[in-house]
Design a protein around this motif. Structure first.
Motif, PDB file in Angstrom:
ATOM      1  N   ALA A  50       0.796  -1.275   0.045  1.00  0.00           N
ATOM      2  CA  ALA A  50      -0.051   0.014   0.008  1.00  0.00           C
ATOM      3  C   ALA A  50       0.740   1.306  -0.020  1.00  0.00           C
ATOM      4  CB  ALA A  50      -0.881  -0.007   1.266  1.00  0.00           C
ATOM      5  N   PHE A  51       0.029   2.200  -0.523  1.00  0.00           N
ATOM      6  CA  PHE A  51       0.965   3.749  -0.715  1.00  0.00           C
ATOM      7  C   PHE A  51      -0.308   4.711  -0.306  1.00  0.00           C
ATOM      8  CE2 PHE A  51       0.052   2.059  -4.966  1.00  0.00           C
ATOM      9  CZ  PHE A  51      -0.620   3.121  -5.566  1.00  0.00           C
ATOM     10  N   THR A  52      -0.112   5.665  -0.008  1.00  0.00           N
ATOM     11  CA  THR A  52      -1.123   6.814   0.317  1.00  0.00           C
ATOM     12  C   THR A  52      -1.213   8.041  -0.692  1.00  0.00           C
ATOM     13  OG1 THR A  52       0.279   8.136   1.624  1.00  0.00           O
ATOM     14  CG2 THR A  52      -0.920   6.129   2.585  1.00  0.00           C
ATOM     15  N   ASP A  53      -2.391   8.764  -0.395  1.00  0.00           N
ATOM     16  CA  ASP A  53      -2.528   9.787  -1.089  1.00  0.00           C
ATOM     17  C   ASP A  53      -2.316  11.017  -0.092  1.00  0.00           C
ATOM     18  OD1 ASP A  53      -4.952  10.365   0.341  1.00  0.00           O
ATOM     19  OD2 ASP A  53      -6.235   9.320  -1.278  1.00  0.00           O
ATOM     20  N   PRO A  54      -2.517  12.249  -0.280  1.00  0.00           N
ATOM     21  CA  PRO A  54      -2.039  13.329   0.666  1.00  0.00           C
ATOM     22  C   PRO A  54      -2.937  13.371   1.836  1.00  0.00           C
ATOM     23  CG  PRO A  54      -1.984  14.356  -1.612  1.00  0.00           C
ATOM     24  CD  PRO A  54      -2.472  12.763  -1.859  1.00  0.00           C
ATOM     25  N   GLN A  55      -4.249  12.744   1.537  1.00  0.00           N
ATOM     26  CA  GLN A  55      -5.203  12.889   2.601  1.00  0.00           C
ATOM     27  C   GLN A  55      -5.074  11.665   3.640  1.00  0.00           C
ATOM     28  OE1 GLN A  55      -6.162  13.186  -0.681  1.00  0.00           O
ATOM     29  NE2 GLN A  55      -5.976  15.236  -0.306  1.00  0.00           N
ATOM     30  N   PHE A 100      -5.907   4.010 -19.540  1.00  0.00           N
ATOM     31  CA  PHE A 100      -4.487   4.514 -19.195  1.00  0.00           C
ATOM     32  C   PHE A 100      -4.339   5.273 -18.274  1.00  0.00           C
ATOM     33  CE2 PHE A 100      -0.565   7.081 -20.065  1.00  0.00           C
ATOM     34  CZ  PHE A 100       0.581   6.019 -20.094  1.00  0.00           C
ATOM     35  N   ALA A 101      -2.956   5.230 -17.543  1.00  0.00           N
ATOM     36  CA  ALA A 101      -3.013   6.161 -16.459  1.00  0.00           C
ATOM     37  C   ALA A 101      -1.367   6.423 -16.081  1.00  0.00           C
ATOM     38  CB  ALA A 101      -3.566   5.936 -15.275  1.00  0.00           C
ATOM     39  N   VAL A 102      -1.082   7.650 -15.792  1.00  0.00           N
ATOM     40  CA  VAL A 102       0.362   7.655 -15.362  1.00  0.00           C
ATOM     41  C   VAL A 102       0.481   8.029 -13.976  1.00  0.00           C
ATOM     42  CG1 VAL A 102       2.410   9.167 -15.156  1.00  0.00           C
ATOM     43  CG2 VAL A 102       1.225   8.679 -17.249  1.00  0.00           C
ATOM     44  N   LEU A 103       0.808   7.263 -13.053  1.00  0.00           N
ATOM     45  CA  LEU A 103       1.095   7.155 -11.548  1.00  0.00           C
ATOM     46  C   LEU A 103       2.391   7.709 -11.350  1.00  0.00           C
ATOM     47  CD1 LEU A 103      -0.832   4.170 -10.191  1.00  0.00           C
ATOM     48  CD2 LEU A 103      -1.820   6.266 -10.906  1.00  0.00           C
ATOM     49  N   THR A 104       2.553   9.092 -10.485  1.00  0.00           N
ATOM     50  CA  THR A 104       3.885   9.209 -10.066  1.00  0.00           C
ATOM     51  C   THR A 104       3.719   9.021  -8.395  1.00  0.00           C
ATOM     52  OG1 THR A 104       2.915  11.635  -9.933  1.00  0.00           O
ATOM     53  CG2 THR A 104       4.465  11.008 -11.981  1.00  0.00           C
ATOM     54  N   ILE A 105       4.743   8.400  -8.065  1.00  0.00           N
ATOM     55  CA  ILE A 105       4.666   7.843  -6.523  1.00  0.00           C
ATOM     56  C   ILE A 105       6.013   8.432  -5.916  1.00  0.00           C
ATOM     57  CG2 ILE A 105       4.555   6.067  -4.891  1.00  0.00           C
ATOM     58  CD1 ILE A 105       3.197   4.522  -6.994  1.00  0.00           C
ATOM     59  N   ALA A 106       5.951   9.572  -4.942  1.00  0.00           N
ATOM     60  CA  ALA A 106       6.936  10.095  -4.252  1.00  0.00           C
ATOM     61  C   ALA A 106       7.344   9.188  -3.246  1.00  0.00           C
ATOM     62  CB  ALA A 106       6.690  11.577  -3.574  1.00  0.00           C
ATOM     63  N   ALA A 122       7.820  22.671 -11.935  1.00  0.00           N
ATOM     64  CA  ALA A 122       7.742  21.947 -13.142  1.00  0.00           C
ATOM     65  C   ALA A 122       6.810  22.044 -14.026  1.00  0.00           C
ATOM     66  CB  ALA A 122       7.839  20.179 -12.878  1.00  0.00           C
ATOM     67  N   GLY A 123       5.482  22.744 -13.847  1.00  0.00           N
ATOM     68  CA  GLY A 123       4.582  23.008 -14.599  1.00  0.00           C
ATOM     69  C   GLY A 123       3.569  21.735 -14.411  1.00  0.00           C
ATOM     70  N   VAL A 124       3.627  20.792 -13.583  1.00  0.00           N
ATOM     71  CA  VAL A 124       2.730  19.597 -13.599  1.00  0.00           C
ATOM     72  C   VAL A 124       1.230  20.097 -13.317  1.00  0.00           C
ATOM     73  CG1 VAL A 124       2.496  17.418 -12.427  1.00  0.00           C
ATOM     74  CG2 VAL A 124       4.838  18.017 -13.002  1.00  0.00           C
ATOM     75  N   LYS A 125       0.308  19.444 -13.945  1.00  0.00           N
ATOM     76  CA  LYS A 125      -0.807  19.908 -13.511  1.00  0.00           C
ATOM     77  C   LYS A 125      -2.036  18.601 -13.912  1.00  0.00           C
ATOM     78  CE  LYS A 125      -0.930  24.598 -15.487  1.00  0.00           C
ATOM     79  NZ  LYS A 125       0.271  24.764 -15.857  1.00  0.00           N
ATOM     80  N   ASN A 126      -1.436  17.497 -14.387  1.00  0.00           N
ATOM     81  CA  ASN A 126      -2.399  16.310 -14.533  1.00  0.00           C
ATOM     82  C   ASN A 126      -1.826  14.998 -13.936  1.00  0.00           C
ATOM     83  OD1 ASN A 126      -3.785  17.585 -16.807  1.00  0.00           O
ATOM     84  ND2 ASN A 126      -1.591  17.989 -17.606  1.00  0.00           N
ATOM     85  N   LEU A 127      -0.924  15.227 -12.974  1.00  0.00           N
ATOM     86  CA  LEU A 127      -0.469  13.827 -12.273  1.00  0.00           C
ATOM     87  C   LEU A 127      -0.945  13.852 -10.802  1.00  0.00           C
ATOM     88  CD1 LEU A 127       3.149  13.943 -13.546  1.00  0.00           C
ATOM     89  CD2 LEU A 127       1.217  12.407 -14.488  1.00  0.00           C
ATOM     90  N   PRO A 128      -1.285  12.873 -10.466  1.00  0.00           N
ATOM     91  CA  PRO A 128      -1.584  12.561  -8.972  1.00  0.00           C
ATOM     92  C   PRO A 128      -0.357  12.822  -7.914  1.00  0.00           C
ATOM     93  CG  PRO A 128      -1.163  10.440 -10.003  1.00  0.00           C
ATOM     94  CD  PRO A 128      -1.234  11.352 -11.068  1.00  0.00           C
ATOM     95  N   VAL A 129      -0.770  13.113  -6.894  1.00  0.00           N
ATOM     96  CA  VAL A 129       0.148  13.117  -5.814  1.00  0.00           C
ATOM     97  C   VAL A 129       0.027  11.960  -4.942  1.00  0.00           C
ATOM     98  CG1 VAL A 129       0.866  14.172  -3.767  1.00  0.00           C
ATOM     99  CG2 VAL A 129       0.443  15.793  -5.581  1.00  0.00           C
ATOM    100  N   LEU A 130       1.070  11.022  -4.881  1.00  0.00           N
ATOM    101  CA  LEU A 130       0.931   9.757  -4.347  1.00  0.00           C
ATOM    102  C   LEU A 130       2.136   9.564  -3.533  1.00  0.00           C
ATOM    103  CD1 LEU A 130      -0.708   7.437  -7.237  1.00  0.00           C
ATOM    104  CD2 LEU A 130      -1.929   8.601  -5.407  1.00  0.00           C
ATOM    105  N   LEU A 131       1.992   8.995  -2.489  1.00  0.00           N
ATOM    106  CA  LEU A 131       3.243   8.798  -1.366  1.00  0.00           C
ATOM    107  C   LEU A 131       3.442   7.639  -0.979  1.00  0.00           C
ATOM    108  CD1 LEU A 131       1.573  11.587   0.757  1.00  0.00           C
ATOM    109  CD2 LEU A 131       3.457  12.078  -0.976  1.00  0.00           C
ATOM    110  N   ASP A 132       4.941   7.165  -0.951  1.00  0.00           N
ATOM    111  CA  ASP A 132       5.410   5.921  -0.434  1.00  0.00           C
ATOM    112  C   ASP A 132       6.444   6.395   0.584  1.00  0.00           C
ATOM    113  OD1 ASP A 132       6.108   3.286  -0.168  1.00  0.00           O
ATOM    114  OD2 ASP A 132       7.559   3.383  -1.888  1.00  0.00           O
TER     115      ASP A 132
END
Length: 183
Positions: A50-55, A100-106, A122-132
């Protein structure tokens, strides 16, 4: 020392990997930066950690089953990550949706304000914030450095892996995504 030895063996394995046994139609598309993408002869199970979102809500890669995924492990302090993030954002803007999806996991220690600043710069507007935050998913996925990008099929299996940054909005990446979506 054992981690260093593992990292060396892993890197040599990636550099010497042979994509000849992978899907020849996909392998033929690997030009430019995409030549660094190692396609697996047989799909590999993806991690279920599992990983999380900002909430704080937990997620798993399996939550996106049914879609082709480009899963990018990154960090705010990673210079190559900063370079490739706009291209990942453009790829998500162009193809992101039901198939299709791009997931960016910090992964690791990344603060939410730091991620917000990174995305803004970086001008990022379309990617999710996901946390590991504890790097558990990254470790279980065999991520030893950053950035690392996994390509998953709709069944949630890893079909390819890239170590290092790439132009994910360039012609070779676009051709690869279009070939995957045509299946």
């Amino acid at each position: 020392m054992l981690r260093f030895l593992f990292a060396v063996v892993y890197t040599v394995g990636l550099l010497g990997a042979n994509t000849a046994h992978a899907d020849p139609a996909l392998a033929a598309l690997l030009e430019g930066d995409m030549r660094k993408l190692v396609l697996h002869a047989d799909p590999r199970p993806a991690s279920d950690v599992a990983f999380t979102d900002p909430q704080g809500a937990e997620h798993r890669l399996a939550d996106w089953r049914g879609r082709h995924l480009v899963v990018n492990f990154w960090a705010t302090w990673c210079a190559p990550c900063r370079k490739e993030m706009p291209a990942l954002d453009a790829l998500q803007a162009r193809y992101g949706g039901g198939r299709f999806a791009v997931l960016t996991i910090a992964t690791g220690r990344n603060t939410l304000p730091g991620i917000d600043k990174f995305f803004t710069e970086a001008g990022v507007k379309n990617l999710p914030v996901l946390l590991d935050a504890k790097s558990a998913l990254a470790r279980d996925s065999g991520v030893l450095g950053l950035p690392v990008t996994l390509v998953l099929d709709p069944e949630g299996r890893e079909i390819g892996r890239m170590v290092g940054e790439a132009d994910w909005a360039g012609p070779s990446a676009v051709a690869l995504v279009e070939a995957l979506l045509a299946r």
